[in-house]
Design an enzyme around this catalytic site. Sequence first.
Site, mmCIF file in Angstrom:
data_model
loop_
_atom_site.group_PDB
_atom_site.id
_atom_site.type_symbol
_atom_site.label_atom_id
_atom_site.label_comp_id
_atom_site.label_asym_id
_atom_site.label_seq_id
_atom_site.Cartn_x
_atom_site.Cartn_y
_atom_site.Cartn_z
ATOM 1 N N TRP B 343 0.673 -1.213 -0.014
ATOM 2 C CA TRP B 343 -0.035 0.083 -0.035
ATOM 3 C C TRP B 343 0.854 1.264 0.141
ATOM 4 O O TRP B 343 0.429 2.210 -0.619
ATOM 5 C CB TRP B 343 -0.902 0.105 1.158
ATOM 6 C CG TRP B 343 -1.767 1.262 1.386
ATOM 7 C CD1 TRP B 343 -2.918 1.491 0.749
ATOM 8 C CD2 TRP B 343 -1.603 2.390 2.168
ATOM 9 N NE1 TRP B 343 -3.497 2.764 0.872
ATOM 10 C CE2 TRP B 343 -2.744 3.242 2.090
ATOM 11 C CE3 TRP B 343 -0.625 2.733 3.202
ATOM 12 C CZ2 TRP B 343 -2.767 4.394 2.624
ATOM 13 C CZ3 TRP B 343 -0.473 3.828 3.768
ATOM 14 C CH2 TRP B 343 -1.786 4.625 3.545
ATOM 15 N N HIS B 344 2.118 1.225 0.581
ATOM 16 C CA HIS B 344 2.981 2.212 0.698
ATOM 17 C C HIS B 344 3.741 2.715 -0.616
ATOM 18 O O HIS B 344 3.948 3.792 -0.775
ATOM 19 C CB HIS B 344 4.168 2.197 2.057
ATOM 20 C CG HIS B 344 3.267 2.484 3.129
ATOM 21 N ND1 HIS B 344 2.983 1.303 4.112
ATOM 22 C CD2 HIS B 344 3.028 3.439 4.067
ATOM 23 C CE1 HIS B 344 2.372 1.524 5.215
ATOM 24 N NE2 HIS B 344 2.438 3.012 5.096
ATOM 25 N N GLY B 345 3.975 1.617 -1.474
ATOM 26 C CA GLY B 345 4.486 2.033 -2.751
ATOM 27 C C GLY B 345 4.905 0.728 -3.448
ATOM 28 O O GLY B 345 4.551 -0.265 -2.990
#
Lengths: 84, 520
Positions: B343-345
């Site tokens: 989700w963060h990258g």
Amino acid sequence: MDRQEILLKLTDLFREIFDDSSIVLTEATTAEDVYGWDSLNHVAIVVQTERRFGVKFQTSEIEELKNVGDFILLIEKKLKEKAA
Amino acid sequence: MLFNSYIFIFAFLPIALVAFFAAGRFSIRLAGAVLVLSSFAFYSWWDPRFLPVLLGSITFNYLMSEGIARTAKRPSLQYWLLVAAIAGNIGALAYFKYLGAIVEFFRDNGLFEGGIGKIALPLGISFFTFTQIGYLVDVKQGAAAERGFLKFLLFVTFFPHLIAGPILHHREIMPQFARPETYRASSRNIVIGLTIFVIGMVKKCLLADPTSVVVAPGFADAAQLPVLSAWNVALSYSLQLYFDFSGYSDMAIGIARMFNVRFPLNFNSPYKSASVIDYWQRWHMSLSRYLNLLLYNPISLAVMRRRAEAGLGTNKAAYKTIGGFSGMVLLPTMATMFLAGIWHGAGLQFIVFGLLHGLYLTINHAWRIFRPKQQGQAAEDSAPVHVSKVLLTYGAVLIGAIFFRAPSCASAMHLLAGMIGLHGGGANAEALLHLAPDATIGGGIRQLAWIAALYVIVWGAPNTQQIMCDVEPALGKFTPPRQLWLKWRLNLPWAIAVGVGAVAAMMSIGNSSEFLYFQF
């Protein structure tokens, strides 16, 4: 089933899950009061409750519970829905 | 515009507040509409090109949510509508966030020729997408009262949380917007909100930003750093990340409070945690709560229900079997943290970050399950035991943070290698030179003192909600500070302290960077 009976049944269930016969639940008991009541055991409690009371919970319902009293209210509600 | 910019503090925020409360005198709906328009203006200020993305996402989700609400009597249709709606959201997120990286990966490995142009990431898309997926699930489960397009717009776009959270639940926010008092200016709430906002701004401008100076050059040059410099970069980043994001969250909570709305907590002194399980209850709490609700609990529930139906145990004894442990502990934990990482990258380093934390949590659970049973309730840890637990937890979190920040896994490994001395460098005067941004011995000593001071705050000081504990700063539980003189009161000394903090923070606004979480 009244609130007191539900509380007693839950106490048994908690003692089994946490393998600790000294647990005493009240309606004001929260997750912080029972050692080891984490996300993992929370789900175990929910699933065992579903089986023993013959009800089914939704994820949004089990997330909002603040204490054992809230949980008893939810169980009462589910039992009523089942009876209706 | 940034929360810590003059245009926001002196123009946008006062205008938005006055307009909202002025409209509130006439009608609640009008005030809601004014707030939505303010939020659109706030969002467009960065880049108006992204406004259509936000509007498109909201329209799609509103229509789907109404479809879901109206098919309650046809469960299988409702289920598939929900699946389609979530797939639509994930598809949009994947397009903006991951497509570029995936194409690049294939091209670098010779599996694909040509390329696509760079896809710009619409600001806050991860956050508003998650918020809306949560809403869809709530509607399906019948947990979202207060529906309607204007209300939905208000819920999603309310500018304090739009860009970087906290990730809100519909059912905790919309009842607040249903109350008439919310639409009447309250000087008390404005004072409280401003105080929380200033605490957040002090964290961001006076603590996080000055600490960030060594971080970017350090990670860029990770292969060369001798041991002290490598530690300096890693610790500085860990401190920057905490003060930046918790400062941002405080500012968001404070702004919402000026509009008479209470947000959920996002941070609760996470670096004071004595276990990684505890850490995730205290770091980015609104994301943990969200992942718990939408990933961990459903996966874990499904596994446990199946086990219960098959007559297998779901209690402590069952966790101790290989099947029980891998199904009930390992699988839900690793799957959830893997997705949290992604989700963060898009980079591999985010997957490593997620899997590392999944592993930490699994080990933490294994420790609780397999260690010899203790007699009765656990007693309080003695001070040395507690301190070692906190340090062990912090060390584990620090390694995760290095992957979280590094431009690549290789860079993270270089920095870690530097930290254990593989790039040389002892504790001599030259090492001190490396520490300082200005390469002087005095600068090196100042840097050491600065980092030490930040740890005193991280480990010794009460957090924002403890300081503000008398005025219910947020939704959730908080305890008073141990140092009672640090409890905020409405009096002259506190007014002066907050005023000084505000001025000092505002004077350094010029040096401020964007918030770290805007990239997600």
